[in-house]
Design an enzyme around this catalytic site. Structure first.
Site, short mmCIF file in Angstrom:
data_model
loop_
_atom_site.label_atom_id
_atom_site.label_comp_id
_atom_site.label_asym_id
_atom_site.label_seq_id
_atom_site.Cartn_x
_atom_site.Cartn_y
_atom_site.Cartn_z
N ASP A 13 -7.63 5.01 -11.57
CA ASP A 13 -7.61 3.38 -11.56
C ASP A 13 -9.06 2.98 -10.92
O ASP A 13 -8.89 2.08 -11.34
CB ASP A 13 -6.01 3.01 -10.86
CG ASP A 13 -5.19 3.27 -11.23
OD1 ASP A 13 -5.03 3.53 -12.77
OD2 ASP A 13 -3.85 3.18 -11.13
N GLY A 54 -6.50 7.00 -1.59
CA GLY A 54 -5.55 8.16 -0.67
C GLY A 54 -6.91 9.19 -0.35
O GLY A 54 -7.95 9.14 -1.20
N LYS A 72 -12.25 11.10 -7.31
CA LYS A 72 -12.19 12.02 -5.99
C LYS A 72 -10.67 11.71 -6.44
O LYS A 72 -10.08 10.66 -6.87
CB LYS A 72 -12.68 10.58 -5.15
CG LYS A 72 -11.37 11.08 -3.86
CD LYS A 72 -10.73 10.01 -3.28
CE LYS A 72 -9.16 8.77 -4.18
NZ LYS A 72 -7.99 8.10 -3.73
N THR A 73 -9.71 12.68 -6.50
CA THR A 73 -8.53 12.70 -5.99
C THR A 73 -7.98 14.14 -5.02
O THR A 73 -8.12 15.16 -6.19
CB THR A 73 -7.64 12.43 -6.78
OG1 THR A 73 -6.13 13.03 -6.92
CG2 THR A 73 -8.04 12.60 -8.76
N ASP A 114 -5.26 15.84 -6.11
CA ASP A 114 -3.93 15.67 -7.22
C ASP A 114 -4.81 16.32 -8.81
O ASP A 114 -4.21 17.03 -8.74
CB ASP A 114 -3.91 14.36 -7.72
CG ASP A 114 -2.23 13.85 -6.73
OD1 ASP A 114 -2.28 14.76 -5.73
OD2 ASP A 114 -2.05 12.41 -7.26
N ARG A 167 -5.87 0.40 -1.27
CA ARG A 167 -5.25 0.06 -2.23
C ARG A 167 -6.10 -1.35 -3.16
O ARG A 167 -5.11 -1.24 -3.95
CB ARG A 167 -4.07 0.95 -2.28
CG ARG A 167 -3.91 2.35 -2.05
CD ARG A 167 -1.82 2.63 -2.57
NE ARG A 167 -2.65 4.04 -1.50
CZ ARG A 167 -2.56 5.40 -2.33
NH1 ARG A 167 -2.91 5.44 -3.26
NH2 ARG A 167 -2.19 6.69 -1.51
#
Lengths: 562, 562
Positions: free
Chosen positions: A191, A96, A217-218, A220, A160
């Site tokens: 992941d 994402g 990276k994220t 979240d 993805r």
């Protein structure tokens, strides 16, 4: 690599012609660099690393890359390595969107242009599939220019796909050999970085020269460790959400009529909700990790919220704001049980939310009671929305509306019992896509640029199996420490689909960590007082534009009071 | 009136202690003033006014205030009136929040403090009810300070009560007489300003000295006329929504997977949707006024969107953004008919969305077919949600989800007919509360401050029945023209509940006006090209922070190309 002064780029080209004034003005901002890049530098080793869990097993799975020390750059007199060695490097965006991805690529590019002119940077298109299919575009100054300090992953796209099967590993080998790559940088979440570790190991085993590095990276915020203090994008996303939450809070206080339930992106961990709580001081913020630890039921979560609303009603306040993490229901054990039972039932027969059909009797008593207690719209969502594997699509469940409905019912009971002297009107919100592709904040723009420099520098040293890391982040960017740590250091074994798999362990909100403890200390006051804070637009202007997140500062023990 | 240097106020008081750095920094910004306030000024009359419609009827209803000329302030040598006359003034905030309300009050206060020291400003609490109940607080420098340039209506609150019955008029008389008010300023939307006109007329008729003025407030942008070019709050709300829309667009283009359907607040008119379209260039923006004019059906609206998605699919684009006005279904004649029939049915019997009960046969064939074509969640909303008067609550209908569902169905048909070579995944958003209480943009902060100065100045001249107006807004604030125009100039008769009532006519999007014509010129290109613009946070920093809205510039004929 074409060396090109960005100023020479025709600013009237198609892309820039539809840029807003703010987008154009951000392009020409060059983020400040850690001062180690002002001169020559060498690599300094830390102690050997281990893994986040099951070190013996991880060592067996990663014999060539396990245990290598974390490294950081240190200044030195004169060149300590072949700094100017031309490199062929590939980069890929995986998973994402997160604000700042373009700046990692810009940092990699600018490092190579400055320190190793003549190098080539390939951008694999559409995520890991681009590696497997050998689809790439050469990153040039002209191509890169419009993306500097911009949100999104448009420059090369993302995807993805995972590189998993032996055939896929061979495709990756074919590509990096065909391109004669010295290095490959995987920009992604847990992941994707796990995948990077496996590629690094595979290439080393096959004696392929290509080094593989990861980059955290994220939005979240659940990919971090001692060495990697934060993932990029989290700062921007939280600040954009907080701007909106702050506006809604002023509305709540000013209108004095609504309770706003705001669901925030971030499924696996509740970092975003926690950070936004520090930024804005809501009346309540549900932290999934706490719910899970205390094994709370949905009824208990509902009651916690209803208790706050009651308390406020007794002092004449019939409005407020609650923050809800997207992944809440993943944290409530009884809902997990219900969903598992439903998945089994749905696999064998059609169920109907409205009919009191025989299928309901097949649920165990506890699950049946829970299902019956849910609002009908949520029952529908649980029964109707299935993914291709036949599972309930948890992310599509509007948790904020479910809670509004359940709180409404609870308060209605209390009103009849004369314990709730008020009214309750809920308003539901979900903030997700609004934050994933905003223009990166000053922090994310600068952090990502430094990560890009770090990645290219580590490739210059020929290191593999590391994740780029930049630390000392509560100090000025000039003082930031740049290096990398072994990807295996972040790994553990996890049981997935009946098999033990090496994975990067998701960083959850630690209930004994600084941020949660501070939150626990102040939340009761926030519940009843109107301590609302409206941060305003704080991406890159105004007095707080260079601040980083509260959670990061609290984790690092920097003095802060929310 | 206590004269107090704001700097002397203890910034550590309770309110400020929870202000964000941006809130604190905004407080001390003094908006620039129109230069007419630099020296002495007099009032200059324009030609006599009439009304927006039915002038003879309006004249009969407003014999004392009808027809008076618009006025504006003009510089003069030396004092031309008793500038320093001390005034007792009341102010009230009426209706929904809009960014800038606090600055109108600040402008009124600062004018009085500067030009008529010793004056008193009363703030009526909780909207017009505060007038009827004589509930007020004196606006002091200390009280006002934390609210300068801040969003919300917290300082005195707001309310939706109207002063309508003879008893209520008498209560208002009692209050203004008790307080010995020279003037009363009603800050509100079309209904509130209508109320102001009636109060002005009533006081004049009863020979009460209190002058009554209106002030144009509403984020919806539907209160405006030739003399009142824009209502305050519209600029801020549109810029906040546009920031979010722009972020979502970058996500859409970067992810290439979703169509985002974004519903925007603004029920009666589609100004917000139109302005946000100019700010961001979506693939489609539905303008309710056009739908209504062309008498489109829901099916036709659905097909228009599906056509764009098909066109994009043929060039390999399976993503995009559509903007939907909150009030869309109010503009679709067949839905209005269906709702009217349902309201009648619901008044006499319970209806159930899922049962194919006999009640359905009571709908006329067209309404029955339309109802059957709606997604079941929308059927539910139409049947279940009724307001206290037994009417469907149109604002609660999630139009964006309804359209996603209908477009999905249509595209599925087309896929089977091989005319849609693609996939469609919709994401629904609603932006409303996020924008009503943001900190006012530079434009709204400055515009409102000037409106406040205008209101106090007009009261100094003893004028009544005017709405404060500030024009020439595409020029620098120093050049803005300040004055007022007769409230009756904006009025017309409207049939409400079987009676002709004088009302301020809502300003709709004019299909032959500059903004819509420009939109019609460019929208086909936006539909297929990715012309997305991401404005970023543009409330009060960055290169475009002092720009005002596109629609205003286009209405005023200022050269602009979106």
């Amino acid at each position: 690599m074409t060396v090109m002064n960005p100023r020479q780029v025709d600013t009237h080209d198609k892309k820039l012609s539809v840029y807003s004034p703010v987008q154009v003005y951000r392009i020409d901002r060059t983020p400040p660099l850690p001062k180690v890049f002002n001169g020559h530098f060498r690599l300094e080793n830390g102690p050997p690393t281990t893994s986040a869990g099951h070190p013996e097993d991880i060592k067996k799975l990663f014999p060539h890359t396990f245990g290598q020390p974390s490294v950081h750059l240190a200044p030195c007199e004169g060149a300590c390595f072949d700094e100017a060695r031309k490199l062929k490097v590939g980069v890929v965006l995986s998973g994402g969107q997160a604000p700042g991805g373009h700046n990692v690529i810009a940092g990699m590019f600018d490092y190579l242009e400055k320190n190793a002119p003549g190098s080539v940077l390939f951008g694999f298109k559409g995520g890991p599939a681009g590696i497997m299919r050998n689809k790439w575009v050469e990153i040039t100054s002209r191509l890169l220019y419009p993306f500097r300090n911009q949100g999104g992953f448009d420059i090369i796209g993302s995807g993805r796909d995972k590189i998993e099967t032996p055939e896929q590993f061979q495709q990756a080998v074919d590509t990096v050999v065909a391109l004669d790559l010295d290095g490959l940088v995987v920009i992604g979440g847990d992941d994707s970085n796990t995948n990077a570790a496996m590629l690094a190991e595979h290439f080393r085993e096959k004696k392929i020269k290509t080094a593989v590095l990861g980059c955290p990276k994220t939005i979240d915020g659940d990919l971090k460790s001692k060495q990697v203090p934060i993932s990029f994008g989290f700062d921007t996303a939280c600040k954009i959400y907080s701007e909106m939450i702050g506006n809604i809070m002023v509305d709540a206080r000013s209108t004095q009529k609504y309770y706003h339930f705001i669901r925030l992106m971030g499924r696996a961990a509740s970092h975003i909700t926690l950070e936004c709580a520090f930024q804005t001081h809501p009346n309540g913020a549900i932290i999934g990790e706490e719910i899970h630890h205390q094994k709370k039921t949905l009824r208990q979560v509902t009651n916690t919220i209803a208790d706050i609303i009651c308390k406020r009603a007794h002092i004449g306040k019939h409005y407020g704001v609650f923050l809800i993490p997207e992944g809440l229901i993943d944290f409530i054990p009884e809902i997990q049980t219900l969903i598992a039972e439903l998945n089994d039932l749905l696999a064998t027969q059609a169920c109907d939310a409205d009919a009191h059909g025989a299928w309901r009797t097949k649920l165990k008593p506890q699950a049946r009671a829970l299902f019956a207690s849910l609002p009908s719209s949520i029952q529908d969502q649980l029964l109707l929305e299935r993914d291709p594997h036949g599972n309930v699509q948890v992310a599509k469940i509007e948790t904020e509306k479910m809670l509004i409905s359940m709180v409404e019912e609870e308060l209605s009971h209390r009103r009849h019992e004369d314990t709730f002297p008020g009214q309750f009107k809920g308003q539901a919100h979900f903030f997700g896509y609004e934050g994933r592709c905003g223009m990166p904040t000053n922090f994310d723009a600068t952090y990502c640029y430094a990560l890009g420099f770090a990645a290219s520098a580590l490739l210059g040293f020929g290191h593999t199996g590391l994740i780029a890391s930049v630390s000392n982040l509560t100090d000025k960017p000039a003082e930031w420490v740049v290096g990398g740590t072994a990807l295996t250091e972040l790994m553990d074994l996890e049981r997935r689909a009946g098999r033990d798999k090496p994975v990067i362990r998701k960083a959850m909100v630690e209930l004994d960590g600084g941020p949660f403890r501070e939150f626990a200390r102040v939340r009761d006051a926030w519940a009843v007082e109107d301590s609302f804070v409206s941060p305003g637009p704080i991406q890159f202007a105004g007095p707080s534009a260079d601040d980083t997140c509260f959670t990061l500062k609290l984790e690092l023990g920097a003095c802060v009071s929310a």
